[in-house]
Design a protein around this motif. Structure first.
Motif, mmCIF file in Angstrom:
data_model
loop_
_atom_site.group_PDB
_atom_site.id
_atom_site.type_symbol
_atom_site.label_atom_id
_atom_site.label_comp_id
_atom_site.label_asym_id
_atom_site.label_seq_id
_atom_site.Cartn_x
_atom_site.Cartn_y
_atom_site.Cartn_z
ATOM 1 N N UNK A 1 4.238 -7.107 8.041
ATOM 2 C CA UNK A 1 4.973 -6.506 9.121
ATOM 3 C C UNK A 1 4.111 -6.605 10.380
ATOM 4 N N UNK A 2 4.536 -6.979 11.566
ATOM 5 C CA UNK A 2 5.713 -6.345 12.106
ATOM 6 C C UNK A 2 7.023 -7.066 11.780
ATOM 7 N N UNK B 1 -6.314 -2.418 6.966
ATOM 8 C CA UNK B 1 -5.203 -1.699 6.345
ATOM 9 C C UNK B 1 -4.683 -0.529 7.169
ATOM 10 N N UNK C 1 1.352 -4.029 5.890
ATOM 11 C CA UNK C 1 0.953 -3.932 7.291
ATOM 12 C C UNK C 1 -0.493 -4.366 7.466
ATOM 13 N N UNK C 2 -1.174 -4.630 6.334
ATOM 14 C CA UNK C 2 -2.560 -5.050 6.465
ATOM 15 C C UNK C 2 -2.631 -6.552 6.715
ATOM 16 N N UNK C 3 -3.755 -6.980 7.204
ATOM 17 C CA UNK C 3 -3.911 -8.412 7.473
ATOM 18 C C UNK C 3 -5.001 -9.000 6.577
ATOM 19 N N UNK D 1 -3.832 -1.194 11.377
ATOM 20 C CA UNK D 1 -2.690 -2.021 11.689
ATOM 21 C C UNK D 1 -1.349 -1.360 11.366
ATOM 22 N N UNK D 2 -1.385 -0.364 10.465
ATOM 23 C CA UNK D 2 -0.119 0.256 10.049
ATOM 24 C C UNK D 2 0.667 0.847 11.223
ATOM 25 N N UNK E 1 2.018 -1.931 13.360
ATOM 26 C CA UNK E 1 3.161 -2.623 12.757
ATOM 27 C C UNK E 1 4.439 -1.812 12.976
ATOM 28 N N UNK F 1 0.820 -1.214 0.000
ATOM 29 C CA UNK F 1 0.000 0.000 0.000
ATOM 30 C C UNK F 1 0.854 1.265 0.000
#
Lengths: 134, 338
Positions: free
Chosen positions: A113-114, B277, A91-93, B280-281, B284, A64
């Motif tokens: 990530x993480x 999206x 970073x999305x799931x 969670x950024x 993370x 993204x």
């Protein structure tokens, strides 16, 4: 390390903090890496067109990005037959990403990530395996 | 000859005993066991008809001592409650007898010309025709009620002029026009803008082959309220005119409900996207920073080390929660898209 040439690693992520984390962890895992940071897809693509010879080039690309999605980035790479190996990060799931990633030949790895130090090591191992095969 | 063995109950209103005996005799020739009740005055007839409604047929002499003529016929007909009435007359009353048919008399018999087969034929004919007419009236009433008392708005309109030919109560209540107003209007008057073309397309176009069609229309009530209606229509003949019978179901509320749900669903999809999206950024990032701190072998004293561990644990818990929410919303979003 059995490679003669230095590994070039491009980090493409619009998140400044993550770029910093990735940079520092990779350097710690392998201080010989040639790491370049890009905060947008455009800048990364510009660099690639200006420096086409990237046999030892690997990229970590965020799915993204602000200016384009990782998938857009991938299709540009595929059009230009760039040999760069790509590792996608997100970073999305969202679980659909995994399925999409496996359809692209340039993608050698995909992770959410993480970022931990062990993931960094895992990525480097994957890269080394690729190089040995080729 | 085999006689008719069915049971018949006759009421014979006749002041002339000779004529009564004659009729009873003639009836017996064709009917095995005719039950007759004989009365000589209108008053007695009235009593009998009020007490006992189980006659199959009434014979009525048109000149009785206490009542006669057209009024007699009218009174007996109203008391008979649908039982067929046969008038008994002499030659002098012939013209009047013929006229009496229009008052509801089933048949008239000239006493002087009466024969047993003729009498029997007249009786059977009157009873059977009466039963048939009653059935017909019953079914007409049933169908009329089915239309007029139907809870869904219904109407009949002329296929060519689109004029309303009949409307039911529910339509009057739904659209706000009286029956009188409706009958001066055409279907065009209740169609919202742009709907006439649609109706014409359906009536003239490819749907013509389909006898029954169903479609969504926008209608206007008298107070200009827009209704979303589902129309079902079928061709019928109405007083020899080519017409269409229509059932209109108001689905305005249904459509509004669906729209609300769709809006909610879209909002829900947005939330699901944000969960997966956007939320969670930063997490993370936070987890990455903690990992970075750990990998840098910073020398942390006992308590600070524990603080870092707690931060890490909290971040991991939050991560589990976000993944859980994301998974659940994904299931719903994808189920919806299928």
């Amino acid at each position: 390390m059995q490679t003669k040439n230095k590994l070039e690693l491009l980090l493409v992520d619009d998140d400044e903090v993550l770029l910093m984390i990735l940079h520092r962890m990779f350097l710690k895992a392998d201080p010989s890496l040639d790491i370049k940071r890009f905060e947008s897809g455009d800048r990364a693509l510009q660099y690639l067109s200006e420096n086409p010879n990237g046999d030892n080039r690997f990229m970590l690309v965020d799915i993204n990005l602000k200016d384009m999605t990782g998938w857009d980035f991938l299709s540009v790479i595929e059009e230009t037959n760039d040999p760069s190996k790509i590792i996608l990060i997100t970073s999305s799931v969202d679980s659909t990403n995994h399925g999409l990633a496996s359809r692209h030949p340039n993608v050698i790895h995909f992770f959410e990530k993480s970022i931990t130090f062990s993931i960094i090591k895992e990525i480097l191992e994957t890269i080394e395996e690729k190089i040995e095969k080729e | 000859m085999r006689k008719d063995s069915k049971t018949y109950n006759f009421l014979i209103i006749e002041d002339n005993l000779g004529d009564y005996v004659l009729i009873e005799e003639y009836l017996s020739e064709y009917i095995l066991d005719p039950h007759t009740t004989h009365v000589v005055t209108f008053d007695k007839a009235k009593e009998n008809l009020k007490d006992n409604g189980e006659f199959d047929l009434i014979f009525l002499d048109l000149s009785l001592p206490d009542h006669s003529g057209e009024d007699l016929i009218k009174d007996v007909i109203s008391l008979s409650k649908g039982i067929p009435v046969i008038a008994l007359t002499g030659f002098s009353d012939l013209e009047f007898s013929i006229r009496s048919l229009s008052l509801g008399i089933s048949d008239y018999l000239l006493k002087d010309e009466l024969t047993p087969p003729f009498l029997y034929k007249s009786v059977i004919y009157a009873i059977e025709r009466n039963r048939y007419i009653e059935d017909l009236q019953d079914s007409e009433k049933r169908y009329s009620e089915l239309f007029h008392l139907n809870p869904s708005p219904m109407w009949v309109y002329d296929e060519n002029s689109l004029a309303f030919l009949d409307v039911n109560e529910a339509a009057i209540n739904k659209y706000g026009y009286s029956e009188k107003e409706f009958k001066k209007m055409t279907v065009e008057d209740i169609l919202a803008k742009g709907q006439l073309q649609k109706l014409e397309e359906i009536n003239n176009g490819e749907n013509k082959k389909k006898v029954v069609y169903s479609n969504l229309f926008r209608h206007l009530t008298k107070s200009e309220k827009i209704l979303d209606v589902e129309i079902e229509s079928a061709p019928i003949l109405f007083n020899d005119r080519k017409a269409k019978m229509v059932v209109a179901n108001d689905i305005t509320d249904k459509i509004r409900h669906i729209q609300t749900i769709e809006q909610q669903n879209n909002t829900f999809k947005e939330i699901a996207w944000i969960q997966s999206h956007v939320v969670r950024a930063p997490l993370a990032r936070m987890m990455g920073l903690i990992n970075l701190l750990e990998s840098m072998d910073v020398d942390l004293s006992g308590e600070n080390k524990q603080i870092l561990e707690y931060i890490q644990k909290s971040a991991e818990e939050l991560d589990v929660i976000i993944r859980d929410i994301s998974k659940k919303s994904e299931n719903i979003v994808y189920a919806d898209e299928k």
